[in-house]
Motif scaffolding. Structure first.
Motif, PDB file in Angstrom:
ATOM      1  N   LEU A 269      13.855  22.331   6.013  1.00  0.00           N
ATOM      2  CA  LEU A 269      13.419  22.186   4.627  1.00  0.00           C
ATOM      3  C   LEU A 269      12.147  21.349   4.553  1.00  0.00           C
ATOM      4  N   ARG A 270      12.067  20.317   5.358  1.00  0.00           N
ATOM      5  CA  ARG A 270      10.862  19.485   5.384  1.00  0.00           C
ATOM      6  C   ARG A 270       9.645  20.290   5.827  1.00  0.00           C
ATOM      7  N   VAL A 271       9.850  21.198   6.777  1.00  0.00           N
ATOM      8  CA  VAL A 271       8.742  22.044   7.223  1.00  0.00           C
ATOM      9  C   VAL A 271       8.286  22.952   6.085  1.00  0.00           C
ATOM     10  N   ALA A 272       9.249  23.562   5.386  1.00  0.00           N
ATOM     11  CA  ALA A 272       8.913  24.454   4.275  1.00  0.00           C
ATOM     12  C   ALA A 272       8.189  23.706   3.168  1.00  0.00           C
ATOM     13  N   VAL A 273       8.624  22.493   2.879  1.00  0.00           N
ATOM     14  CA  VAL A 273       7.984  21.676   1.843  1.00  0.00           C
ATOM     15  C   VAL A 273       6.564  21.309   2.257  1.00  0.00           C
ATOM     16  N   SER A 274       6.375  20.936   3.526  1.00  0.00           N
ATOM     17  CA  SER A 274       5.035  20.598   4.014  1.00  0.00           C
ATOM     18  C   SER A 274       4.111  21.806   3.950  1.00  0.00           C
ATOM     19  N   LEU A 275       4.639  22.964   4.300  1.00  0.00           N
ATOM     20  CA  LEU A 275       3.835  24.184   4.292  1.00  0.00           C
ATOM     21  C   LEU A 275       3.525  24.644   2.870  1.00  0.00           C
ATOM     22  N   GLY A 276       4.529  24.645   2.010  1.00  0.00           N
ATOM     23  CA  GLY A 276       4.351  25.190   0.676  1.00  0.00           C
ATOM     24  C   GLY A 276       3.636  24.273  -0.292  1.00  0.00           C
ATOM     25  N   PHE A 277       3.938  22.965  -0.221  1.00  0.00           N
ATOM     26  CA  PHE A 277       3.412  22.031  -1.216  1.00  0.00           C
ATOM     27  C   PHE A 277       2.456  20.997  -0.628  1.00  0.00           C
ATOM     28  N   ALA A 314       7.235  29.947   1.576  1.00  0.00           N
ATOM     29  CA  ALA A 314       7.087  29.034   2.707  1.00  0.00           C
ATOM     30  C   ALA A 314       8.281  29.120   3.642  1.00  0.00           C
ATOM     31  N   GLN A 315       9.486  29.172   3.087  1.00  0.00           N
ATOM     32  CA  GLN A 315      10.675  29.218   3.933  1.00  0.00           C
ATOM     33  C   GLN A 315      10.744  30.516   4.726  1.00  0.00           C
ATOM     34  N   THR A 316      10.286  31.614   4.153  1.00  0.00           N
ATOM     35  CA  THR A 316      10.253  32.880   4.885  1.00  0.00           C
ATOM     36  C   THR A 316       9.426  32.736   6.152  1.00  0.00           C
ATOM     37  N   ARG A 317       8.322  32.023   6.056  1.00  0.00           N
ATOM     38  CA  ARG A 317       7.473  31.793   7.232  1.00  0.00           C
ATOM     39  C   ARG A 317       8.131  30.833   8.210  1.00  0.00           C
ATOM     40  N   VAL A 318       8.789  29.808   7.699  1.00  0.00           N
ATOM     41  CA  VAL A 318       9.456  28.833   8.570  1.00  0.00           C
ATOM     42  C   VAL A 318      10.533  29.498   9.409  1.00  0.00           C
ATOM     43  N   LEU A 319      11.272  30.432   8.832  1.00  0.00           N
ATOM     44  CA  LEU A 319      12.388  31.082   9.527  1.00  0.00           C
ATOM     45  C   LEU A 319      11.971  32.341  10.270  1.00  0.00           C
ATOM     46  N   ASN A 320      10.675  32.613  10.330  1.00  0.00           N
ATOM     47  CA  ASN A 320      10.178  33.770  11.075  1.00  0.00           C
ATOM     48  C   ASN A 320      10.341  33.512  12.571  1.00  0.00           C
ATOM     49  N   LEU A 321      11.124  34.340  13.242  1.00  0.00           N
ATOM     50  CA  LEU A 321      11.428  34.101  14.659  1.00  0.00           C
ATOM     51  C   LEU A 321      10.186  34.178  15.534  1.00  0.00           C
ATOM     52  N   THR A 322       9.244  35.040  15.181  1.00  0.00           N
ATOM     53  CA  THR A 322       8.012  35.130  15.964  1.00  0.00           C
ATOM     54  C   THR A 322       7.231  33.835  15.890  1.00  0.00           C
TER      55      THR A 322
END
Length: 496
Positions: A269-277, A314-322
């Protein structure tokens, strides 16, 4: 007159279970790890049966419930008007047992909570093989609240089964009938709830929790964000937890499992928050996701939906396996081969945020991005950049990117921080002093191991390369101490 931020409300078990089922009380998904063991659940029902108090519930009134819509598809009938602050385990126990629903344990195995009841002895037990064979026990009390066959037929079926194994007197039958009726009546057991007002901040809610429940697990900002996701984007939180569950062990197909980290939902979640906001302080993000205008202080459902859309992307990108596995190729480029030589998972998680920003926001070429992230992670690990006040440090680092416009500027920004941190004085003065330690988990020592791997150094008095000692496939847990010793003895040779 004293002004309070809460009000008292009274419920019974049946009312609580009904409200949870309707979604009016925001109990997190039943398919999330349940930490109470069955003995605690047994003791809860035993106390209720005896008429003992079993504590209060602490709830928080949810703002913006009118005309609010949830993001994504959810089977709940409404947006929760009450969020659970304290009492989640008790409510999960009640809901799972009364409804006969399986819970998910911490090892992510599904299990039905088996609580047995002996009507003659009026005794609760955790069910086991012996109790299942003993006809004097109701093997699962969930059956007492099932609409079929009904209370009277249920009692008659139990007595008939018991008579097949032993003699049952009229007095026993009356005792059995009274006990099962009393068990069934637990659905009317009273609970007192303290409902916090919707206009108080999450910091105040956490403060209230700590003050009245000092033995409980302290709440943090990630807890509030995950709860907010449960309310307005439940499949988003479920996606985080599924990803983390699959990362615990190798799968038969593509999976997020790596030898570097077993992530937790709040870390991703912290990664998604950093990426998105482009923010690290979760308290600010919590207000944003609730739909708050940071200038006017007003909340709107439209703004909340817009911000959740940003988080979703943002979370879609964080959970992208590639993206996930390509990032660890950059970590390997820094000389690290597994979690054994990583002293800070926080630094690793934040490095993933920078990797995604570079790849998704600025389109940095992969080979160049890997080198930049490898250098960044090596620097942040060596200097323990995120060991103290990690949110503040990450907030400062993210602020540097606000003026960045393209891939070239992004790489230069990362390189500039590395150059500012790894000065000539650091190499000649700071690092030698930090290496003079007996700690087996010193960041400087782990950085030295990573350097030996990059130099393709050999183990002392052996033709084997040091990199093989740190390869997870060739390294057992019990070998760790011997490898560490071996690596330390190789210091002089590798340096030469």
């Amino acid at each position: 007159m004293t002004i309070t931020v809460f009000k008292q409300a009274n419920y019974d078990v049946n009312g609580l279970v009904t409200l949870i089922g309707m979604g009016q009380i925001g109990l997190p998904d039943i398919q999330r790890p349940f930490v109470w063991n069955n003995i605690k659940v047994r003791d809860l029902f035993d106390s209720m049966y005896k008429g003992y108090p079993v504590g209060y519930l602490l709830l928080w009134q949810n703002a913006l419930t009118e005309d609010a819509k949830q993001i994504g598809v959810d089977e709940r009938q409404r947006v929760p008007s009450l969020l659970i602050v304290d009492g989640q385990q008790r409510l999960t126990s009640l809901y799972a047992v009364v409804r006969g629903i399986k819970v998910l344990r911490e090892n992510f195995t599904a299990e039905q909570i088996g609580i047995a009841f002996n009507p003659l002895l009026e005794k609760f037990e955790v069910v086991d093989a012996a109790i299942r064979r003993d006809k004097s026990y109701i093997p699962n009390i969930s059956a007492a609240w099932s609409p079929k066959p009904g209370l009277v037929p249920f009692v008659n079926e139990y007595i008939a089964a018991l008579k097949a194994t032993r003699e049952v007197s009229e007095e026993d039958e009356q005792r059995i009938n009274d006990s099962i009726t009393r068990l069934h009546g637990l659905q009317n057991f009273p609970f007192t709830a303290l409902e916090l007002a919707s206009n108080i901040s999450e910091e105040d809610v956490a403060d209230v929790f700590v003050r009245i429940n000092s033995k409980g697990t302290p709440l943090n900002q990630a807890d509030f964000l995950l709860t907010l996701m449960s309310v307005f984007w439940d499949e988003g939180r479920a996606g985080l937890e599924t990803f983390c569950r699959q990362a615990k062990a190798p799968g038969t197909g593509p999976s997020p499992y790596t030898h570097f980290v077993t992530p937790a939902p709040d870390q991703l979640l912290r990664v998604a928050v950093s990426l998105g906001f482009k923010r690290a302080r979760l308290s600010n993000v919590y207000s944003i996701l609730r739909g708050k205008d940071l200038e006017t202080g007003e909340f709107t459902a439209e703004r909340r939906d817009q911000q959740f859309a940003v988080l979703k992307q943002a979370q879609t990108r964080v959970l992208n396996l590639t993206y996930w596995h390509d990032f660890f190729k950059a970590i390997m480029l820094s000389g690290h081969r597994s979690s054994k030589t990583i002293s800070s998972q926080t630094g690793l998680i934040y490095a993933y945020a920078f990797y995604l920003i570079g790849r998704c926001e600025y389109g940095v070429e992969e080979h160049r991005l890997r080198r930049a992230i490898a250098r960044w992670f090596f620097m942040s690990s060596l200097t323990a950049r995120y060991s103290s006040s990690p949110e503040s440090a990450m907030e400062f680092d993210l602020a540097r990117l606000r003026e960045v416009k393209d891939a070239e500027a992004f790489v230069r920004a990362l390189d500039r921080v590395c150059d500012e941190s790894l000065t000539s004085d650091f190499w000649s003065i700071t690092l030698p002093n930090e290496l003079a330690t007996s700690s087996p988990r010193s960041p400087s020592l782990f950085a030295f191991y990573a350097a030996l791997v990059l130099l393709d150094a050999k183990v002392l008095f052996s033709p084997s390369k040091l990199v093989t000692c740190w390869t997870p496939l060739c390294m057992a847990t019990a070998q760790r101490s011997s490898v560490t010793t071996c690596s330390r003895r190789d210091t002089s040779r590798a340096s030469a």
